[in-house]
Design an enzyme around this catalytic site. Structure first.
Site, PDB file in Angstrom:
ATOM      1  N   SER A 104      34.273-145.635  82.567  1.00 51.90           N
ATOM      2  CA  SER A 104      34.816-145.074  81.465  1.00 51.90           C
ATOM      3  C   SER A 104      33.711-144.006  80.771  1.00 51.90           C
ATOM      4  O   SER A 104      34.645-143.252  80.329  1.00 51.90           O
ATOM      5  CB  SER A 104      35.300-145.985  80.725  1.00 51.90           C
ATOM      6  OG  SER A 104      36.518-146.718  81.595  1.00 51.90           O
ATOM      7  N   TYR A 130      39.553-138.640  89.648  1.00 53.43           N
ATOM      8  CA  TYR A 130      39.281-139.723  88.614  1.00 53.43           C
ATOM      9  C   TYR A 130      38.446-140.664  89.203  1.00 53.43           C
ATOM     10  O   TYR A 130      37.353-141.197  88.256  1.00 53.43           O
ATOM     11  CB  TYR A 130      40.648-140.123  88.022  1.00 53.43           C
ATOM     12  CG  TYR A 130      40.544-141.543  87.084  1.00 53.43           C
ATOM     13  CD1 TYR A 130      39.960-141.334  85.772  1.00 53.43           C
ATOM     14  CD2 TYR A 130      40.600-142.736  87.317  1.00 53.43           C
ATOM     15  CE1 TYR A 130      39.728-142.230  84.698  1.00 53.43           C
ATOM     16  CE2 TYR A 130      40.593-143.712  86.631  1.00 53.43           C
ATOM     17  CZ  TYR A 130      40.014-143.639  85.124  1.00 53.43           C
ATOM     18  OH  TYR A 130      39.831-144.470  84.392  1.00 53.43           O
ATOM     19  N   TYR A 132      37.162-149.179  73.959  1.00 54.00           N
ATOM     20  CA  TYR A 132      38.296-149.991  74.247  1.00 54.00           C
ATOM     21  C   TYR A 132      39.109-150.767  72.951  1.00 54.00           C
ATOM     22  O   TYR A 132      38.839-149.806  71.841  1.00 54.00           O
ATOM     23  CB  TYR A 132      38.034-151.091  75.437  1.00 54.00           C
ATOM     24  CG  TYR A 132      37.524-150.378  76.604  1.00 54.00           C
ATOM     25  CD1 TYR A 132      38.436-149.809  77.495  1.00 54.00           C
ATOM     26  CD2 TYR A 132      36.123-150.916  76.894  1.00 54.00           C
ATOM     27  CE1 TYR A 132      37.544-149.399  78.573  1.00 54.00           C
ATOM     28  CE2 TYR A 132      35.799-150.592  78.112  1.00 54.00           C
ATOM     29  CZ  TYR A 132      36.422-149.805  79.028  1.00 54.00           C
ATOM     30  OH  TYR A 132      35.625-149.433  80.181  1.00 54.00           O
ATOM     31  N   LYS A 187      34.934-140.667  81.160  1.00 52.48           N
ATOM     32  CA  LYS A 187      36.009-139.838  80.462  1.00 52.48           C
ATOM     33  C   LYS A 187      35.597-138.948  79.304  1.00 52.48           C
ATOM     34  O   LYS A 187      36.058-138.148  79.048  1.00 52.48           O
ATOM     35  CB  LYS A 187      36.608-141.244  79.864  1.00 52.48           C
ATOM     36  CG  LYS A 187      37.505-141.865  80.691  1.00 52.48           C
ATOM     37  CD  LYS A 187      38.187-143.038  80.235  1.00 52.48           C
ATOM     38  CE  LYS A 187      38.953-143.693  81.192  1.00 52.48           C
ATOM     39  NZ  LYS A 187      39.529-145.212  80.794  1.00 52.48           N
ATOM     40  N   VAL A 234      33.262-150.552  82.092  1.00 49.16           N
ATOM     41  CA  VAL A 234      33.108-151.786  82.660  1.00 49.16           C
ATOM     42  C   VAL A 234      31.874-152.139  83.563  1.00 49.16           C
ATOM     43  O   VAL A 234      31.794-153.367  83.533  1.00 49.16           O
ATOM     44  CB  VAL A 234      34.419-151.984  83.347  1.00 49.16           C
ATOM     45  CG1 VAL A 234      35.572-152.217  82.452  1.00 49.16           C
ATOM     46  CG2 VAL A 234      34.662-151.128  84.449  1.00 49.16           C
TER      47      VAL A 234
END
Lengths: 327, 327, 327, 327
Positions: free
Chosen positions: D74, D201, D253, D77, D271
């Site tokens: 992530s 992605y 998160y 992102k 993660v």
């Protein structure tokens, strides 16, 4: 099937009444509109209205556009649920799909996320119908649809035709259904590949039938699965009862409660404008439908819930006049 | 009422069967437990199980703890809905409460917020029942409960007793119901003061009845509102049908769908362990219940959905053995 | 406080710039409208716009309607959170209220039901602010508000005035807040009576202040709780940092993310049109605000999120021109 | 990059402190566990802990497993959001993705359905990141990933390596992401094919980097997009500020609020156990990090929110001891 049914002409009174009702309600189609997300449906004449009623005593009356073929769409969910129960057994099916109504849209994904572990609430919403499609017997989409067609053949004596134009159109725009299927794949409620399941599900939606076909299926269900013309139990009694309960509680999209309240007949609708009803036997009712009947309706103009506008009006009128309610 | 019912002793066969079933299912109460949020309910003997069946032909059979009074709790929602329809008219009521089942908990507030403008989905969940309580005729809580008691008196010939201990206990811990009521007040779906509405609602929940009382109400509903012993239409036919449809689609909390599927009888349960059933007439059924009956059940041990454990088992068995399903 | 602040007239440049900006943005109030659910707010002149900036170096500049008193509304949530942390300790407070932003409306109840056990997500939404009000020290509403007023007195040297008209108006229409409070009572996240808590909460919302008052509080927060004019640590550093983080992530209702992205200042708004900002010290910034400042803004015309339209525009401009962003 | 950074050995004090902290926190990895849904991650030694801090003054200190390559997951992102803003412009991007935090799980689909028209709430949740991947320039997945790699190359001077094992593993189990992507396709928030978008992605998630790489990116962001070693503005200032705001409000998160409250640094976790931080310049802080720094951390044991357990502890300690908070 025409051969199988003796059209009893002492049913003249009812026949004539039915024709009056159809012509009375046909003009109300202007208050609805055809489903538009499938181009092929959008082009259809909205003012069509047809009905076929088949009694378990082999009476049949029909009126209007009763013989126009239409794609079954969500009506097929009843058939695939029945087929799954027939081939897998009720408990196998209910381990994977619940039978509780929801107030959510038919294509909603919310409840899958909110309620762990995400078991679909019932087989009449898309999530549940996808799960059902995935557990039909067979390793391929072909085998799965075959097992569905066999169930239909048992009931109406012929295999359904697939409307390829509708199938292709839905296949290419099935983003929401693909989203649901992938979600179900993750949570373990899909037992086949996503694309395979979608093929089965969209093929079943694209099966064509007439009001006579669905009236016959409805009549068999009303008769607890016993096919009186064949003299054969084609669906076990417990499966038929379970199916009718599901139709009553979840069959008319988000108007299921109102339909139960004001019509009171187990029914399943589709966005193409079809409605399949199973009217159980009743002491209160007069002949010829006292021993139960199936009703097939077709009226492509639908309301905001997805139900045929004129079909719903016609049914409500008949339910009251002919005492069809199960309550 | 005892006077009104001729206990027909040619019903010996059914009586004896009922007694066997009650004793068979009584021990299964261990798999449930009494509702605990109301201390008065927690103290009750969980192994109680009673049933009363009243046919519209004036047959009555009963067994076990059929005469133990219990608080009606959510069963009263059926009665208050009926009373509201009687006094306000169906369309007034349905402008304020819908009749669609949901898959949400009975005390859920989510759907009110998610679906504008927040109209309660049905009168069998707390939000809807609070709205119903608020629209009962009368300016005060007293007048509103009076109009409810009058409806009950029409049916069972007497006014209910309120269990004050239960009422006080619920009154003091009704935070969730107060939250719902204030929410409904804001969105305009409560037509009386919050505290007044709560008094009416909690009083109705605390009304006491026996299985005989609710069996009689159920029988009248099964008979489309006609009271055969009095020879009087105490509830209009359309209200009775609407009420039965609601019981079938929403009456057994979040197990309503499964109950419809496997029992198939319009029924309403309460957390005190009562279940009221309205079994319509049926061609398929044998005497003495062919012309319809009401069933009252009491078994205080409830399952995680809020339904009597032994009551549910007993009903499922009877529905199959005695062909009581409406499907 | 006027005595405490030396208005440094070498700040003439900034003063003059501020006045230009206020007059530039004032006309944009037409694109918003006053909060209307409180009649007293609806009557106010929408074109008001005032600002006060207080540097930790004792600089103060102000312009427009800087001295008009307004009710703090949700700005008070910052103060009550701080007061709760001061009197109960951070860990006690955070056991009862989380500090996570949500994308929900400020008065939403959904998340309390969806996320067990229903702990409010943060003290800037109503659910969290009600919990905070309930844990302020004291047995009565009076004692609880007193503890809040004391915290304010420590910061601005005076106790706030309550606008009784606004308080009464909110008190009588607080259905949604009562719903939230009863819900929290049930789930155990309210430590006082519902009505008592509401009194405290609505009194804090009805506290009046001017832009100077909230600029001073903002400056103290920006200065990690140290009151430079008094030479005293009035709020512990960890509480001040926690409070600023909450303001940044949750302070501007559902536009908090956009405000962080395009303004980048810890801020809290209220529906009366106030915004309180705490601008930490920064290497990048020029004098006189390099060592941090508080900003108070008042512009009663609000947008659909509940934030002052002109106040937001003014702040965005200043943040870029004066390099106020913390990022 | 090693060549570009002069490792200033007057940083000995900080270096030594860092080493103590790493060894102190390493054993706490036992309270977390590796992400398990990707087999390749499950096999990694959980006790790894590495950190690299790069100051905008070209100071660099590092300790522990700082040079172990890990997949960015992530963290990517942040980079893809930056790349989209660079290539498409901020307003194009924000028309398709909002920048509001939510309290929902990173892979939640609920909010897309609840909030019409289903615009993803922010680019740090999967729904938003998929939309971002779909709008990267290029007609093919290859071209889209290329535009992403170019952005990275501008910052760290090299193109990333894709961990094929991780990519393949995620590709085959990406049911939830496929569900999200199909949902976004239906609502019009996906501008490329579903499978193409997923390839982009999942490739970006499988990009490998070390703590040094992400520390460098963090430092450039902390420095408002200016690359001090190259003397070049590689990211526009407004994009850099917007990105940092997003990291602060949505980067960790469902613990983003708590991380902002107790650490107070714009950060993004993955993660795989990585955390990338951008620490802006601050007056309050001592040398060598007064002018801002980037921090890269790697500790594969994650907590239930998905954040590195030891990484979070280490950062919290450093934030307090070294005054790194932006508040």
């Amino acid at each position: 099937m025409n051969e199988a049914v003796k059209e009893r002409y002492d049913a003249d009174f009812w026949q004539s009444r039915l024709e009056n009702l159809v012509e009375h309600y046909r003009p109300f189609s202007v208050s609805g509109r055809n489903a538009e997300y499938i181009p092929a449906l959008g082009k259809i004449d909205s003012s069509q209205l047809g009905i076929c009623v088949i009694g378990s005593d082999q009476t049949m009356i029909k009126s209007g556009d009763w013989d126009v073929p239409f794609t079954l769409q969500s009506i097929s969910k009843v058939i695939s649920f029945t087929a799954a129960c027939l081939t897998r057994g009720i408990s196998y099916v209910l381990d994977r799909v619940d039978v509780e109504p929801t107030g959510d849209a038919f294509n909603s994904i919310i409840r899958l996320e909110m309620h762990k572990p995400g078991k679909p609430f019932n087989p009449m919403i898309n999530a549940g119908a996808l799960t059902i499609a995935s557990i039909l017997p067979g390793e391929t989409a072909r085998e799965k649809t075959d097992s569905l067609y066999s169930t239909i053949e048992k009931m109406i004596g012929k295999r359904p035709v697939i409307n390829e134009e509708v199938f292709q159109s839905e296949w290419q725009t099935a983003h929401r259904n693909r989203a649901l299927a992938h979600y179900l794949k993750e949570t373990g409620f899909l037992e086949a590949d996503v694309e395979q399941t979608l093929e089965v599900y969209l093929k079943q939606c694209a099966m064509e039938g007439s009001t006579e076909d669905i009236a016959l299926i409805g009549m068999i269900l009303s008769n607890d699965g016993y096919h009186p013309f064949r003299g054969e139990q084609v669906i076990p009694k417990d499966v038929a009862k379970l199916t009718k309960a599901l139709m009553l509680t979840c069959g008319m999209y988000n108007a299921s409660g109102k339909f139960a309240a004001f019509v009171g007949i187990p029914a399943k609708s589709g966005v193409s404008g079809g409605i399949m009803c199973a009217v159980p036997a009743s002491l209160k009712r007069e002949q010829p439908f006292q021993t139960g009947c199936g009703i097939g309706i077709y009226g492509p103009a639908i309301d905001e819930c997805g139900n045929s506008v004129t079909g719903g009006m016609l049914l409500k009128h008949m339910a009251q006049e002919w005492d069809l309610s199960i309550f």
